[in-house]
Write an enzyme that holds these catalytic residues in place. Sequence first.
Site, PDB file in Angstrom:
ATOM      1  N   LYS A  71     -62.991 -55.464  -0.716  1.00 15.27           N
ATOM      2  CA  LYS A  71     -63.146 -54.072  -0.165  1.00 15.27           C
ATOM      3  C   LYS A  71     -63.519 -53.863   1.307  1.00 15.27           C
ATOM      4  O   LYS A  71     -62.972 -53.135   2.132  1.00 15.27           O
ATOM      5  CB  LYS A  71     -64.054 -53.468  -1.043  1.00 15.27           C
ATOM      6  N   GLY A 141     -79.124 -51.784  -5.953  1.00 14.45           N
ATOM      7  CA  GLY A 141     -78.123 -52.923  -5.287  1.00 14.45           C
ATOM      8  C   GLY A 141     -77.869 -52.380  -3.915  1.00 14.45           C
ATOM      9  O   GLY A 141     -77.953 -51.420  -3.547  1.00 14.45           O
ATOM     10  N   ARG A 166     -82.999 -56.616  -4.536  1.00 13.06           N
ATOM     11  CA  ARG A 166     -83.850 -57.950  -4.611  1.00 13.06           C
ATOM     12  C   ARG A 166     -84.328 -58.340  -3.185  1.00 13.06           C
ATOM     13  O   ARG A 166     -85.483 -59.006  -2.896  1.00 13.06           O
ATOM     14  CB  ARG A 166     -83.011 -59.010  -5.492  1.00 13.06           C
TER      15      ARG A 166
END
Length: 290
Positions: A71, A141, A166
């Site tokens: 992408k 995310g 994270r």
Amino acid sequence: MQSQEETRKAAVCGKPIAHSLSPVIHNAGYAAAGLTGWTYAAIECAESELPDLVAGLGPEWAGLSLTMPLKEAALRIADVATPVAIAAGVANTLVRQPDGSWHGDNTDIAGMARVLREAGLGVSRGRHARKEVPPRITVLGGGGTARAALAAASELGAEEITVVTRRPEAREELNPVAVALGLRIEGVSWADAPGAFDADAVIATVPKGAADELAERAVWRDGSVYFDVLYDPWPTPLAASAARAGVAVHSGLDLLLAQALGQFEQFTGLVPAPEDAMRAALEKAVATRG
């Protein structure tokens, strides 16, 4: 607009790609629209291979759908692109122009916004809007799909987005996207993720299994919406947790169809996408696989 009998090609590219249901959706659309000369295939392609692939396509090619990991590369290849794709920094659609150039877009953004709008989210832009205040949206995310989620949230009138990752670096990489979209980001660590579920909508853009451990810790808000871009396996543990809490749940299949409708119309020159036929083909393929 293309003639029905003219031979035209389109495809979805990515790696891996054999699992893709996009050919099922698009080919069903061509058949329902009477576009007998149109075909849609799946092409396995690594990021480093995409420039040569695109350069080698003949004039019969109408467009490409791009999935992971292509992408960002697709946006670099595009000669021109929509402002929203540029702002998000990712494109999932390349459309061949009459002069042979390539136009980039990201129909994931409009697809996500559509799914959430139909679920009742939005300010005054959505026909089904239930609020006159900016929606509170949490994104799990920090990758390319998270960028599309930020853009979709902006389309729905959000002003501040909670982003749970994270790695702090992943959130920082989203800052230029947020600035381009006029959004503010509130960063939350993965350890503090359960507190971020107090939102009008939670959009999970993380890979398979990454959010499973949150299922037992999530505290869902009444009337919230959970939108997971995954669809295999389904339901994910987090989606099951949301359903048990009475939260409205939408899967990646909803997104897959919604973004394909926009691609279909761009590839074919604005032939209206036969949504019912495309949805039926998708549901049949999923049932067969299951």
